[in-house]
Design a protein around this motif. Structure first.
Motif, PDB file in Angstrom:
ATOM      1  N   ARG A 191      -9.445   3.347   6.536  1.00 16.78           N
ATOM      2  CA  ARG A 191      -8.111   3.490   7.144  1.00 16.78           C
ATOM      3  C   ARG A 191      -7.770   2.296   8.027  1.00 16.78           C
ATOM      4  NH1 ARG A 191      -6.683   9.318   9.520  1.00 16.78           N
ATOM      5  NH2 ARG A 191      -4.611   8.432   9.379  1.00 16.78           N
ATOM      6  N   TYR A 238      -1.072  -1.286   4.322  1.00 18.28           N
ATOM      7  CA  TYR A 238      -0.973   0.064   3.775  1.00 18.28           C
ATOM      8  C   TYR A 238      -0.548   1.022   4.892  1.00 18.28           C
ATOM      9  CZ  TYR A 238      -3.760  -1.558  -0.217  1.00 18.28           C
ATOM     10  OH  TYR A 238      -4.227  -2.222  -1.316  1.00 18.28           O
ATOM     11  N   LEU A 290      -0.942   4.885   5.386  1.00 16.97           N
ATOM     12  CA  LEU A 290      -1.636   6.002   4.756  1.00 16.97           C
ATOM     13  C   LEU A 290      -1.737   7.219   5.661  1.00 16.97           C
ATOM     14  CD1 LEU A 290      -4.597   3.919   3.325  1.00 16.97           C
ATOM     15  CD2 LEU A 290      -2.584   4.693   2.071  1.00 16.97           C
ATOM     16  N   SER A 291      -1.833   8.370   5.030  1.00 14.75           N
ATOM     17  CA  SER A 291      -2.081   9.627   5.730  1.00 14.75           C
ATOM     18  C   SER A 291      -3.277  10.304   5.101  1.00 14.75           C
ATOM     19  CB  SER A 291      -0.873  10.562   5.622  1.00 14.75           C
ATOM     20  OG  SER A 291       0.227  10.022   6.302  1.00 14.75           O
ATOM     21  N   LEU A 338      -6.763   9.672   0.884  1.00 13.66           N
ATOM     22  CA  LEU A 338      -5.710   8.973   1.614  1.00 13.66           C
ATOM     23  C   LEU A 338      -4.557   8.701   0.665  1.00 13.66           C
ATOM     24  CD1 LEU A 338      -8.010   6.368   3.409  1.00 13.66           C
ATOM     25  CD2 LEU A 338      -6.950   8.376   4.448  1.00 13.66           C
ATOM     26  N   ILE A 339      -3.342   9.031   1.075  1.00 11.11           N
ATOM     27  CA  ILE A 339      -2.179   8.740   0.256  1.00 11.11           C
ATOM     28  C   ILE A 339      -1.103   8.115   1.122  1.00 11.11           C
ATOM     29  CG2 ILE A 339      -2.607  10.527  -1.489  1.00 11.11           C
ATOM     30  CD1 ILE A 339      -0.461  12.209  -0.077  1.00 11.11           C
ATOM     31  N   GLY A 340      -0.263   7.332   0.501  1.00  4.87           N
ATOM     32  CA  GLY A 340       0.803   6.683   1.247  1.00  4.87           C
ATOM     33  C   GLY A 340       1.457   5.605   0.420  1.00  4.87           C
ATOM     34  N   TYR A 341       1.766   4.491   1.067  1.00  9.18           N
ATOM     35  CA  TYR A 341       2.451   3.417   0.361  1.00  9.18           C
ATOM     36  C   TYR A 341       2.087   2.071   0.957  1.00  9.18           C
ATOM     37  CZ  TYR A 341       5.635   3.167   4.365  1.00  9.18           C
ATOM     38  OH  TYR A 341       6.156   3.026   5.616  1.00  9.18           O
ATOM     39  N   LYS A 342       2.405   1.027   0.193  1.00  9.68           N
ATOM     40  CA  LYS A 342       2.291  -0.345   0.638  1.00  9.68           C
ATOM     41  C   LYS A 342       3.606  -1.023   0.295  1.00  9.68           C
ATOM     42  CE  LYS A 342      -0.267  -4.603   0.280  1.00  9.68           C
ATOM     43  NZ  LYS A 342      -1.354  -5.346  -0.310  1.00  9.68           N
TER      44      LYS A 342
END
Length: 109
Positions: free
Chosen positions: A11, A19, A21-22, A49-53
């Motif tokens: 993280r 990134y 992330l959550s 971990l999911i999210g975006y960049k």
């Protein structure tokens, strides 16, 4: 090093690489009526971990920011992906997202 410690290092490294992330806690439990309740995004098989960049794209879109979906499954050096986890990561890749199995923060680069 256990998976929780690896996850925290991943993280931190991911945030330095842009990134966002959550933590995607997933699982299930039996409620007081005896019903099973599942939780977590994309369960079963959703990444830790999911999210975006944010990425910049082609010349015609110069300067436009686009969020690319990111899924990171954290494992110990000897940990194995469950079939549903591998399937989820494959679906993310095939859809144009970033899908990573991270056994250390070094796996992000």
């Amino acid at each position: 090093m256990n998976e929780s410690a690896i996850l925290q290092r991943v993280r931190l490294a991911a945030s330095k690489l842009g990134y966002r992330l959550s933590r995607n806690n997933s699982g299930c439990f039996e409620d007081k009526t005896g019903r099973w309740v599942r939780f977590g995004c994309f369960a079963p098989g959703g990444a830790d971990l999911i999210g975006y960049k944010t990425i910049r794209i082609t010349e015609e879109h110069l300067g436009m920011a686009v969020a690319q979906f990111v899924a990171i499954e954290v494992k110990t050096p000897t940990g194995k992906l469950k079939p549903e986890q591998a399937q989820f990561l494959k679906a993310v890749r095939e859809s144009g997202g970033i899908a990573i199995v991270a056994r250390s923060a070094d796996d992000l680069s």
